[in-house]
Design an enzyme around this catalytic site. Structure first.
Site, PDB file in Angstrom:
ATOM      1  N   HIS A 171      -0.549   1.189 -10.344  1.00 19.97           N
ATOM      2  CA  HIS A 171      -1.410   0.373  -9.486  1.00 19.97           C
ATOM      3  C   HIS A 171      -2.086  -0.741 -10.291  1.00 19.97           C
ATOM      4  O   HIS A 171      -3.292  -0.963 -10.203  1.00 19.97           O
ATOM      5  CB  HIS A 171      -2.461   1.246  -8.800  1.00 19.97           C
ATOM      6  CG  HIS A 171      -2.950   0.671  -7.500  1.00 19.97           C
ATOM      7  ND1 HIS A 171      -3.240   1.437  -6.400  1.00 19.97           N
ATOM      8  CD2 HIS A 171      -3.209  -0.610  -7.121  1.00 19.97           C
ATOM      9  CE1 HIS A 171      -3.647   0.665  -5.408  1.00 19.97           C
ATOM     10  NE2 HIS A 171      -3.638  -0.593  -5.826  1.00 19.97           N
ATOM     11  N   GLU A 198      -2.442   8.971  -5.462  1.00 21.21           N
ATOM     12  CA  GLU A 198      -2.633   8.378  -6.783  1.00 21.21           C
ATOM     13  C   GLU A 198      -3.716   9.134  -7.547  1.00 21.21           C
ATOM     14  O   GLU A 198      -4.758   9.444  -6.974  1.00 21.21           O
ATOM     15  CB  GLU A 198      -3.012   6.901  -6.646  1.00 21.21           C
ATOM     16  CG  GLU A 198      -1.911   6.056  -6.036  1.00 21.21           C
ATOM     17  CD  GLU A 198      -2.241   4.563  -5.994  1.00 21.21           C
ATOM     18  OE1 GLU A 198      -3.326   4.172  -6.516  1.00 21.21           O
ATOM     19  OE2 GLU A 198      -1.450   3.788  -5.455  1.00 21.21           O
ATOM     20  N   ARG A 242       0.850  -1.189   0.000  1.00 16.08           N
ATOM     21  CA  ARG A 242       0.000   0.000   0.000  1.00 16.08           C
ATOM     22  C   ARG A 242       0.884   1.236   0.000  1.00 16.08           C
ATOM     23  O   ARG A 242       1.916   1.287   0.668  1.00 16.08           O
ATOM     24  CB  ARG A 242      -0.938   0.010   1.212  1.00 16.08           C
ATOM     25  CG  ARG A 242      -2.097  -0.965   1.085  1.00 16.08           C
ATOM     26  CD  ARG A 242      -3.072  -0.524   0.008  1.00 16.08           C
ATOM     27  NE  ARG A 242      -4.148  -1.490  -0.234  1.00 16.08           N
ATOM     28  CZ  ARG A 242      -4.153  -2.343  -1.252  1.00 16.08           C
ATOM     29  NH1 ARG A 242      -3.147  -2.363  -2.089  1.00 16.08           N
ATOM     30  NH2 ARG A 242      -5.176  -3.162  -1.424  1.00 16.08           N
TER      31      ARG A 242
END
Length: 341
Positions: A302, A283, A254
């Site tokens: 991601h 992000e 994460r």
């Protein structure tokens, strides 16, 4: 699926899912009353007597429950899902962990092979139509003397069986990463608050207080841990400083686990050799962030879990947990909510 339940249970799905998946759920049992809705008002009304829930739980919805026994999250990650009232509630919570383990492990080994063999640098050279081995740009294979001596080019390319991988978080993803690294002959170290040894591959897993020791010994440090209050910014400037200047940091866990400012500063000052990142504190990563321009950094958006196989696994996990719930069997992927206090 074998169903031995004799009592009707009510499952609320919110937001609504597509008709194909809904049909798969409906086939499980005629003792399952399914409400599939994207209407918030209807969801508030229907949840009052629901036994189970799949979808996005909110404090407002939870406050309307009277009989809720089980919540299935649609995701593996929980930092965006949990809230104080849900943590305190006696309802069982399960998530979707375990769907991506092999896929993400493949992604990690891709990063490692790229760094070990300088593939990112050769790709950059290719875009410039430039031929020049890393380590000695003037070197040419003469096919006369043979590889009798170790050259600067040899030294610039890592031999994976000489390397050590340190895994931070040896859960299902971390275990799969270990299996793949073991196949390449890498030495393995691991830390985890709840040790899950990998038989014949990683038998001893250290407690978290030995993380600095792992960092000092590892050529590649892979973060495969979840985001919890205890892991947030675990990799701050002090922790990153424990790494070897020749080592690489890989984060597929994460983004919140790594202090991006501290990592960027360490890379800028050559405190570590490089980094491969699929997740970030913010992000998308801002277009003007200095990490984009660093040749020793690999950035993917991601997508480490991207695979055409994940959707079918997602559905099978949901169906199996519904079957288990109806039969009053232990559920898959039960979450320890107290870890988020």
């Amino acid at each position: 699926m074998t169903i031995s339940a004799s009592e009707t249970k009510k499952l609320l799905i919110f937001p609504a899912i597509d008709s194909e998946r809904l049909l798969s759920i409906q086939k499980i049992s005629n003792l399952l009353n399914i409400i599939n809705t994207s209407d918030q008002t209807e969801a508030r009304q229907e949840i009052t007597d629901a036994d189970a829930f799949f979808g996005k739980m909110t404090p407002e919805l939870l406050s309307q429950t009277n009989n809720l026994q089980w919540i299935q999250t649609p995701t593996a990650s929980l930092e965006h899902y949990l809230f104080p009232e849900l943590i305190a509630h006696p309802v069982q919570l399960t998530n979707m962990r375990g769907l991506f383990s092999d896929v993400i492990a493949d992604h990690v080994l891709g990063y490692i092979l790229t760094f070990a063999r300088n593939l990112h640098l050769y790709r950059d050279a290719q875009s410039r139509h430039y031929w020049g081995p890393i380590g000695d740009e003037q070197a040419q294979a003469d096919f006369l003397s043979g590889p009798g001596n170790v050259t600067p080019v040899d030294l610039a390319h890592k031999h994976l069986s000489d390397c050590t991988m340190g895994i931070v978080g040896v859960g299902e993803i971390g275990q799969e990463i270990a299996r793949r690294a073991h196949a390449f002959g890498m030495k393995l170290l691991g830390v985890d608050p709840k040790p899950h040894p990998v038989p014949d591959i990683l038998e001893e897993i250290w407690p978290l207080d030995r993380l600095p020791e792992l960092l000092q010994q590892s050529d590649f440090v892979v973060i495969a841990a979840p985001h919890t209050p205890s892991s947030e910014k675990l990799f701050d400037a002090e922790m990153i400083s424990q790494m070897s200047p020749e080592s690489y940091l890989i984060n597929i866990g994460r983004g919140a686990i790594v202090d991006l400012f501290a990592l960027t500063k360490a890379l800028h000052h050559n405190k570590i050799a490089g980094a491969a990142l699929d997740v970030f504190e913010v992000e998308p990563l801002p277009a003007d962030h200095p990490l984009w321009s660093m040749p020793n950094v690999l950035i993917t958006p991601h997508i480490a879990a991207a695979s055409p196989r994940v959707a079918e696994r997602h559905l099978q996990t949901l169906l199996e947990n519904i079957r288990r719930f109806l039969n009053e069997e232990p559920l898959l992927n039960l979450v320890d909510k107290q870890a988020w206090c």
